[in-house]
Each structure stands twice: as structure tokens, then as C-alpha cells.
Enzyme design. Structure first.
Site, mmCIF file in Angstrom:
data_model
loop_
_atom_site.group_PDB
_atom_site.id
_atom_site.type_symbol
_atom_site.label_atom_id
_atom_site.label_comp_id
_atom_site.label_asym_id
_atom_site.label_seq_id
_atom_site.Cartn_x
_atom_site.Cartn_y
_atom_site.Cartn_z
ATOM 1 N N SER A 184 0.794 -1.227 0.000
ATOM 2 C CA SER A 184 0.000 0.000 0.000
ATOM 3 C C SER A 184 0.829 1.282 0.000
ATOM 4 C CB SER A 184 -0.939 -0.002 1.197
ATOM 5 O OG SER A 184 -0.202 -0.070 2.396
ATOM 6 N N HIS A 212 -5.722 -4.052 -0.807
ATOM 7 C CA HIS A 212 -5.704 -2.970 -1.795
ATOM 8 C C HIS A 212 -5.882 -3.484 -3.222
ATOM 9 C CE1 HIS A 212 -4.837 0.654 0.578
ATOM 10 N NE2 HIS A 212 -4.245 -0.197 1.417
ATOM 11 N N LYS A 243 -12.291 -1.188 1.908
ATOM 12 C CA LYS A 243 -11.591 -0.263 1.004
ATOM 13 C C LYS A 243 -12.385 -0.156 -0.303
ATOM 14 C CE LYS A 243 -7.322 -0.621 3.459
ATOM 15 N NZ LYS A 243 -6.302 -1.564 3.876
#
Ligand SMILES: *Cc1c(COP(=O)(O)O)cnc(C)c1O
Length: 395
Positions: A184, A212, A243
Site C-alpha cells: 500500500s 488494496h 476499502k
């Protein structure tokens, strides 16, 4: 005389942070975490969220949450093994398994507690965990909770991973290789095809935390494993629902037997209340939206490409990212923080990331471009980067 209840030892710690110049206040957001936000009372362009697809404030997801509350209430009321397991939790897991193209999925209350729960459940004494040195904090904590031995390999260094396997494989029962799918801080991808090859050569298991990558990579955001076409060869596919998916939660996708085991030995399943209905139903809505169109992921990638190219042309160092994560590497820690502060003064919010989160001398601001940004907002942000970058002598 100081009183024990003054917590003097914590006051001393806080003073240390202040002396080092790393003490900070939490930024306060008023309203939605969208492309433009009200931060500390001021409207700014938001380049800091993980709301990759704009789902955290998508009208259809909001509607699903309201419906969920009306039908199921606000809480699950118990852990899943007692009476917190609603039909929608079951439905969500069927949908997730379909989305991830795996046999089964087990949902957790967050990505963090998924790692904390799964790693210790699937490893034990006599096993070895081999972990990339840049893996996420929740993996590091998850590994600490396991009774297995631990080894670290250098970030994405396949020669080093092979070295560890050659040295240690023979001494252990199971060996589990753990990596982030997307790292990330730099936006680089794990070398999954090579990792899987090595794992198979040495009869090791693989565990990919795709926090991610979920909603970002692969067909319609199915993740890094899908991106590399490695279905069936990664044993534990971890993802977050917090996310790209825009809500909250984590999951482990893989074999049915994995799910059966976690429903008996996954401690957050046994000892922490199930996800609330108002999380479960919007997550399902997000997955259905993703599977019905590539519109969201397409827009995410084209926005990211647009922004990265503009910054690159201006002469900023945007690193080696292979994903929409766009670091702008400044180097000096204090200068990175000042850059972030000045961008905010000019209406763009990008958080600075410095040591110890990233190595010393690689301070940066990390831009998170999303599908929710308009081209106008991104162009405006680029102009601000240019202005502040020139003022500070960065470009
Ligand atoms: C963000 C993140 C998590 C934590 O996920 P939450 O759902 O926010 O708890 C876990 N692993 C990685 C790699 C992450 O980036």
C-alpha cells in the site's frame, strides 16, 4: 506528588512524540468520505481515502443499508456460532465466493481481525510462516498470535524467499508463505506467479492479503489472484470489504474445508459479534454492481492513469506503482509533511507518509485517486501540486 491516575508514563510518551515532531491531531471529517470533503471545516479535494470506487457513499449502497436496518435491525445480536448468523451473512458468503471464483468464503468483522484470526487458526507448533518484510501490520500481529515459527524474506525478493525455503523447509510440517497482494505504500504488486511456483516446488501453502487489490485489480475488481490467473493455486485469499468495497469487513476465500475449519477455530467468528446487517447488505450490493459492469474499475484506472501522467510530466517522482496508488516521493521527512500541509492550505488533502511507515529518506505524500473523482477535480489537484511543488523547489 503525582497521582497514579494521572498516567504520567503516557504523558511522558506523548511528550517524546512532541519532541520528535511526530505528534499529530486526528483530522475531522464532516459528512461523506467522497472525492471532495469538508475537512476541519473547509472544503477540499480528497486524495487520501481508500474509497477506490466511490462505494462508501454510493446511493445504491446507502439504500441497501437503510433497507437492512428496517428488516434486520442495527445489530447482529450475537457471535455467529450462537445466534448472530443471519441468512444475509450466508448469502454474502455465497456471493463473495462467486466473486472471488473460489469454493467458499468466510467473512470477518474487519480485514484486520481477519488476519488476526485466520493466521493463528491455520498454523500451529511445528509449522513455519514466511512473511514479506513489508507486509501489513495486521499480518505482523496475526503472525505473532500463531504458535508457528517465523521467518522474513526481503521485500518481493524471490532469491531470498528461495533461500529461506531451502534452509528451513525440511525442518517443518506445514510452511505458509504470506504476502500482501498490493503493497500500500508504493502501490507495487507481489510477484505472485513466482511466489506460487516456489511454494509448489517446496510444497508450501500460500496466503495473499489483497486488501488494496480487492475492487481494484482483476476482472471487475476480483483481485490480484484473478489478475495473475492463479485461481486454485493460492490457498488463502484474504480481502477487505472496507476499502474498494466501501463498507467494513474482511474475508478469507478458498476451499470449503478452510471455511469449515474457521467456523470452528477462527476466534473472531467465535468470540466477536457478527457484522451488522447495515454492513452486510450494502456489501452485497457492491459485489453485484461490480459483477454487473466494469464501469467502476475502468473509471478508477483511467483516473489514476490521467493523474499519474500529469504529475510525471511536471517532474514529480511517482515511484514504481503498478496500481492507482500514486506516491509522490519527496525524500526528506519534514519536507514531505510541509508539502502535505501546503497542499491542504491550497485545497487538496493528501496525507504525508514518513518513517517509520516507510524507510528513512523516502518520505512522500500518497495520492489515492478514485473512480469518484471528476477530471475537473483531478486537474485542479494537479494545478495545486504544480504551484506548491514549484514554491518548495520540489520540481
Ligand atoms: C487496510 C488493510 C487491512 C485492514 O483492513 P480493514 O478492513 O480496514 O481492517 C489489512 N491488510 C492490508 C494489507 C491492508 O491494507
Amino acid at each position: 506528588m503525582s497521582n497514579i491516575h494521572d498516567l504520567k508514563y503516557l504523558q511522558d510518551n506523548i511528550q517524546d512524540l512532541k519532541d520528535q515532531g511526530v505528534y499529530r491531531q486526528l483530522p475531522v471529517l464532516e459528512g461523506e468520505n467522497g472525492a471532495e470533503i469538508i475537512l476541519n471545516g473547509k472544503s477540499v479535494i480528497n486524495l487520501s481515502s481508500n474509497n477506490y470506487l466511490g462505494f462508501a457513499n454510493h446511493p445504491k449502497l446507502k439504500e441497501a443499508a437503510v433497507k437492512a436496518v428496517e428488516k434486520y435491525g442495527v445489530g447482529a445480536g450475537a457471535v455467529r456460532t450462537i445466534v448472530g448468523n443471519m441468512d444475509i451473512h450466508e448469502e454474502l458468503e455465497v456471493l463473495l465466493a462467486e466473486f472471488k471464483r473460489e469454493e467458499a468464503a468466510m467473512v470477518f468483522q474487519s480485514g484486520f481481525n481477519c488476519n488476526a484470526g485466520v493466521i493463528q487458526a491455520i498454523t500451529g507448533k511445528g509449522d513455519l510462516i514466511i512473511s514479506d518484510e513489508l507486509n501489513h501490520a495486521s499480518i505482523i500481529d496475526g503472525v505473532k498470535l500463531s504458535k508457528a515459527d517465523k521467518a522474513i524474506f526481503k521485500h518481493s525478493d524471490m532469491a531470498d524467499l528461495r533461500r529461506v525455503l531451502e534452509e528451513k523447509r525440511k525442518d517443518y510440517n506445514n510452511v505458509l508463505i504470506i504476502t500482501d497482494g498490493v503493497f500500500s505504500m508504493d502501490g507495487d504488486l507481489a510477484k505472485l506467479p513466482e511466489i506460487v511456483e516456489l511454494a509448489e516446488e517446496f510444497e508450501a501453502l500460500t496466503y495473499v492479503d489483497d486488501a488494496h487489490g480487492s475492487g481494484v485489480l482483476g476482472e471487475c475488481g476480483r483481485g490480484t489472484v484473478d489478475h495473475f490467473g492463479l485461481h486454485g493455486r493460492v490457498d488463502f485469499c484474504i480481502g477487505t470489504l472496507s476499502k474498494g468495497i466501501g463498507v467494513i469487513g474482511g474475508y478469507c476465500a478458498g476451499k470449503q474445508v478452510m471455511k469449515e475449519w474457521l467456523s470452528h477455530r477462527g476466534r473472531p467468528i467465535l468470540f466477536s459479534t457478527a457484522l451488522p446487517p447495515a454492513a452486510v447488505m450494502p456489501i452485497m450490493e457492491a459485489l453485484k454492481l461490480l459483477m454487473s459492469t466494469s464501469e467502476y474499475t475502468d473509471r478508477l484506472w483511467s483516473n489514476a492513469k490521467f493523474f499519474k501522467e500529469k504529475l510525471g510530466k511536471l517532474g514529480f517522482n511517482t515511484g514504481e506503482s503498478e496500481t492507482p496508488i500514486t506516491p509522490v516521493i519527496i525524500g526528506d521527512e519534514a519536507k514531505s509533511m510541509e508539502f502535505s500541509r501546503k497542499l491542504l492550505e491550497n485545497g487538496v488533502y493528501v496525507s504525508a507518509i514518513v518513517f517509520p511507515t516507510v524507510p528513512k529518506g523516502t518520505g512522500r505524500v500518497r495520492c489515492m485517486v478514485t473512480a469518484g473523482h471528476s477530471e475537473e477535480q483531478l486537474s485542479k489537484a494537479v494545478d495545486v501540486f504544480e504551484k506548491v511543488g514549484k514554491e518548495m523547489g520540489i520540481i
